[in-house]
Design a protein around this motif. Sequence first.
Motif, short mmCIF file in Angstrom:
data_model
loop_
_atom_site.label_atom_id
_atom_site.label_comp_id
_atom_site.label_asym_id
_atom_site.label_seq_id
_atom_site.Cartn_x
_atom_site.Cartn_y
_atom_site.Cartn_z
N SER A 3 0.88 -1.39 0.17
CA SER A 3 0.00 -0.37 0.19
C SER A 3 0.39 1.44 -0.13
O SER A 3 2.43 1.39 0.16
CB SER A 3 -1.08 -0.03 0.80
N LYS A 4 0.01 2.38 -0.23
CA LYS A 4 0.93 3.76 -0.25
C LYS A 4 2.02 3.64 1.21
O LYS A 4 3.07 4.37 1.28
CB LYS A 4 0.56 5.07 -0.91
N PRO A 5 1.03 3.48 2.07
CA PRO A 5 1.66 4.28 3.76
C PRO A 5 2.41 3.06 3.76
O PRO A 5 4.25 2.77 4.36
CB PRO A 5 0.48 3.34 3.84
N GLU A 6 2.76 1.52 3.51
CA GLU A 6 3.46 0.62 3.77
C GLU A 6 4.64 0.94 2.89
O GLU A 6 6.27 1.09 3.36
CB GLU A 6 3.07 -0.48 2.95
N CYS A 7 4.83 1.50 1.98
CA CYS A 7 5.70 2.39 0.68
C CYS A 7 6.38 3.14 1.17
O CYS A 7 7.95 3.26 1.27
CB CYS A 7 5.46 2.64 -0.80
N ARG A 8 6.03 3.81 1.81
CA ARG A 8 6.74 5.63 2.61
C ARG A 8 6.92 5.11 3.37
O ARG A 8 8.10 5.56 3.65
CB ARG A 8 5.31 6.69 3.02
N ALA A 9 6.35 4.28 4.40
CA ALA A 9 7.31 3.53 5.82
C ALA A 9 8.73 2.23 6.11
O ALA A 9 9.19 2.30 6.37
CB ALA A 9 6.48 3.16 6.78
N TRP A 10 8.73 1.98 4.34
CA TRP A 10 9.55 0.77 4.45
C TRP A 10 11.13 0.77 4.87
O TRP A 10 11.55 -0.24 5.60
CB TRP A 10 9.33 0.26 2.93
N LYS A 11 11.61 2.25 4.68
CA LYS A 11 12.89 1.71 5.15
C LYS A 11 12.46 2.37 6.84
O LYS A 11 14.17 1.85 7.15
CB LYS A 11 13.63 3.29 4.72
N LYS A 12 11.90 2.70 6.86
CA LYS A 12 11.83 3.13 8.65
C LYS A 12 11.39 1.44 9.42
O LYS A 12 11.55 2.15 10.61
CB LYS A 12 10.90 4.37 9.06
N ALA A 13 10.53 0.93 8.74
CA ALA A 13 10.11 0.17 9.13
C ALA A 13 11.03 -0.85 9.60
O ALA A 13 12.45 -1.19 9.48
CB ALA A 13 8.77 -0.77 8.69
N GLN A 14 10.76 -1.69 11.00
CA GLN A 14 11.51 -2.33 11.70
C GLN A 14 10.88 -3.83 10.61
O GLN A 14 10.85 -3.86 10.17
CB GLN A 14 10.89 -3.36 13.37
N PRO A 15 12.27 -4.51 10.87
CA PRO A 15 12.59 -6.29 10.53
C PRO A 15 12.01 -6.85 10.82
O PRO A 15 11.27 -7.67 9.00
CB PRO A 15 14.01 -6.67 10.25
N GLN A 16 11.01 -7.33 11.78
CA GLN A 16 9.38 -8.02 11.61
C GLN A 16 8.89 -7.11 10.86
O GLN A 16 8.05 -8.39 10.32
CB GLN A 16 9.82 -8.45 13.05
N GLN A 17 8.56 -6.78 10.53
CA GLN A 17 7.33 -5.73 10.23
C GLN A 17 7.62 -5.75 8.39
O GLN A 17 6.28 -5.86 7.98
CB GLN A 17 7.33 -4.40 10.53
N GLN A 18 8.93 -5.81 8.30
CA GLN A 18 9.28 -5.81 6.71
C GLN A 18 9.25 -7.20 6.48
O GLN A 18 8.52 -6.80 5.28
CB GLN A 18 10.69 -5.23 6.33
N ARG A 19 9.22 -8.05 6.56
CA ARG A 19 8.78 -9.41 7.21
C ARG A 19 7.87 -9.31 6.95
O ARG A 19 7.03 -10.78 6.21
CB ARG A 19 9.34 -10.44 7.28
N LYS A 20 6.55 -9.50 7.43
CA LYS A 20 5.54 -9.39 7.77
C LYS A 20 4.56 -9.31 6.29
O LYS A 20 3.89 -9.46 6.04
CB LYS A 20 4.61 -8.87 8.78
N ILE A 21 5.37 -7.89 5.90
CA ILE A 21 4.29 -7.64 4.86
C ILE A 21 4.99 -8.25 4.02
O ILE A 21 4.20 -8.80 3.36
CB ILE A 21 4.71 -5.69 4.61
N ALA A 22 5.95 -8.12 3.66
CA ALA A 22 6.79 -9.20 2.67
C ALA A 22 6.48 -11.10 2.29
O ALA A 22 5.87 -11.03 1.52
CB ALA A 22 8.32 -9.10 2.14
N ALA A 23 5.83 -10.77 3.17
CA ALA A 23 5.43 -12.86 2.80
C ALA A 23 3.83 -12.08 3.04
O ALA A 23 3.37 -12.82 2.62
CB ALA A 23 5.16 -13.08 5.27
N ASP A 24 2.95 -11.68 3.20
CA ASP A 24 1.37 -11.08 1.88
C ASP A 24 1.86 -10.84 0.46
O ASP A 24 0.51 -10.30 0.49
CB ASP A 24 1.01 -10.28 3.12
N LEU A 25 2.61 -10.47 0.33
CA LEU A 25 2.78 -9.75 -0.66
C LEU A 25 2.46 -10.91 -2.14
O LEU A 25 1.79 -9.92 -3.08
CB LEU A 25 4.19 -9.05 -1.24
#
Length: 60
Positions: free
Chosen positions: A24-46
């Motif tokens: 989503s747009k908010p996920e794209c904007r927050a990606w660089k500052k997101a914690q690794p576990q949050q990035q993995r959670k998003i990536a798993a759903d892609l």
Amino acid sequence: MKSPCIDLCRFDGTTGWCRGCGRSKPECRAWKKAQPQQQRKIAADLPRRLAKLAGRELQK
């Protein structure tokens, strides 16, 4: 974690997900500052999101 962006930024009007990477747009904007576990959670759903978007394209 590396960004899943493939430089094809077109967002679906219904889901709000990018047709290129599935975020989503908010996920794209927050990606660089997101914690690794949050990035993995998003990536798993892609894959599920992209499959849903692909199915919507076939129905058109």
